[in-house]
Design an enzyme around this catalytic site. Structure first.
Site, PDB file in Angstrom:
ATOM      1  N   GLN A   1      12.709  -4.042   8.338  1.00 28.49           N
ATOM      2  CA  GLN A   1      11.937  -3.731   7.121  1.00 28.49           C
ATOM      3  C   GLN A   1      11.891  -2.231   6.917  1.00 28.49           C
ATOM      4  OE1 GLN A   1       8.631  -2.214   7.431  1.00 28.49           O
ATOM      5  NE2 GLN A   1       8.431  -1.997   5.219  1.00 28.49           N
TER       6      GLN A   1
ATOM      7  N   LYS B   1      10.662  -6.897  -0.933  1.00 26.94           N
ATOM      8  CA  LYS B   1       9.385  -7.513  -0.556  1.00 26.94           C
ATOM      9  C   LYS B   1       8.235  -6.877  -1.339  1.00 26.94           C
ATOM     10  CE  LYS B   1       6.476  -8.580   3.454  1.00 26.94           C
ATOM     11  NZ  LYS B   1       5.213  -7.966   2.972  1.00 26.94           N
TER      12      LYS B   1
ATOM     13  N   HIS C   1       1.294  -8.295  -0.258  1.00 29.95           N
ATOM     14  CA  HIS C   1       1.088  -7.522   0.978  1.00 29.95           C
ATOM     15  C   HIS C   1      -0.099  -8.080   1.772  1.00 29.95           C
ATOM     16  CE1 HIS C   1       2.893  -3.687   2.517  1.00 29.95           C
ATOM     17  NE2 HIS C   1       1.922  -3.825   3.397  1.00 29.95           N
TER      18      HIS C   1
END
Length: 383
Positions: free
Chosen positions: A127, A254, A278
């Site tokens: 990520q 994302k 989130h």
């Protein structure tokens, strides 16, 4: 205590972690309205029970981004998750591999890319945040490629960090210098097993991927100061060109919560998106993932791979997310709590619980394969 559910692992994590770490993982932003919506809205979606169907053979396997998975879940990236247990991300990646699902390492992990790569025997995901220092980003992406990471999860919903009141109350944020350090040290002393196993024995190299740019500073205040100063509020869609130039594998965005943004992601060639708020840690008051997911799936479900996270606390919730339009589900707090409670064994057991609960949910809704899970297994009106 033997954990029978993810909720049990949350209770065990609360008992083992110092308060500042538990609240960091557990909390959301502002009044935590979205945090609560994530779980409540998902839980309230009714499954359609069906009977007298042959469900003697249930197959959870699927494919995401060219990778065969034992079930359609992955461990989501969580900042500093490795502080929940000694060298925690290394323990988690081994548990994920054993279960046949991907592990995603956060940019701001406690264990570095190199350390996790040594613990892994298969490719894992990485990520990335958009960081002001593009040279540092290039270096991270090069390290991710060298480590054999098979997908890049680019988090797009954090140009600035949300305000998380729990972190101020525990001394993790807002208490500069020795005052915050004293509060955290006291909280750590109240959890002696954690203090010994993680705080002392597990501390070397605990600032992971950002250690080189901190230039010898090792305090958690230095870590958070670097984070606040290096997230890039100027990030825009044009920055995807930079990412694509440095990364050749699958690119997953994302933090998508709006159908128009999902369309733009598809137009610009993203391979996948994660419908996510989130975990309720950024903009409070936005819709739950369960409510945002269906219109996004309708808009771009045939153009890219849709993943989702937020509020998933059981295998039933995974099935609900799949029925709402996701092709895979990221588990966040679930694995962090399990890691805190029982390390690699806890993460492995948690994934086993998810698998078992998915099998029951599929059997009792009358489906035997992942590709059969769609809106038809939901009670109409709950979409």
């Amino acid at each position: 205590m033997t954990a029978a559910s993810i909720a049990d692992y949350r209770d065990l994590a609360r008992q083992r972690l110092p308060r500042f770490l538990f609240e960091y993982v557990d909390g959301g932003s502002y009044a935590e309205t979205t945090l609560a919506r994530n779980t409540a809205d998902l839980r309230d979606i009714a499954l359609r029970q069906r009977v007298l169907r042959d469900v003697s053979s249930i197959d959870l396997s699927t494919e995401l981004f060219g990778q065969e998975l034992a079930m359609p879940v992955a461990l989501a990236p969580i900042g500093l998750a490795g502080l929940n247990a000694r060298r925690g991300e290394c323990q988690a990646v081994r548990a994920a591999e054993a279960a046949g699902v991907p592990f995603t390492l956060s940019t701001v992990s406690a264990c570095s890319l190199g350390e996790v790569a040594k613990a892994a025997t298969q490719p894992f995901w990485f990520q990335l945040y958009m960081i002001r220092d593009r040279g540092f980003m290039r270096e991270l992406l090069a390290q991710a490629s060298e480590a054999g990471c098979s997908a890049l999860v680019f988090t797009v919903d954090m140009p600035v960090p949300g305000s998380r009141y729990r972190d101020y109350r525990t001394g993790l944020a807002g208490a500069p210098g020795w005052r915050g350090a004293v509060r955290r040290a006291w909280q750590g002393a109240m959890r002696p097993s954690w203090a010994w196993d993680v705080g002392l024995m597990g501390r070397p190299h605990s600032l992971g991927n950002v250690a080189p740019v901190l230039q010898g500073r090792t305090g958690i205040e230095d870590f958070f100061a670097w984070m606040r100063g290096n997230f890039d509020p100027a990030v825009s869609w044009t920055d995807l060109d930079f990412i694509r130039a440095e990364w050749n594998g699958p690119l997953i965005l994302k933090g998508i919560l709006d159908a128009d943004d999902a369309r733009e992601a598809a137009r610009l060639g993203a391979d996948g998106i994660v419908v996510s708020n989130h975990g309720g840690r950024q903009l409070d008051g936005v819709p739950s993932t369960a409510r945002a997911l269906p219109p996004i799936a309708d808009a771009v479900g045939d153009q890219l791979t849709i993943l989702a996270d937020g509020g998933v606390r059981s295998g039933l919730d995974v099935v609900r997310m799949l029925a709402l339009g996701a092709k895979g589900v990221l588990l966040g707090r679930a694995w962090a709590w399990a890691l805190a409670a029982k390390g690699e064994t806890g993460v492995a057991h948690m994934l086993g619980l998810i698998e078992a609960e998915m099998r029951v949910a599929m059997a009792l809704t009358g489906v035997t394969r992942i590709d059969q899970i769609d809106e038809n297994i939901l009670v109409r009106g709950d979409l």
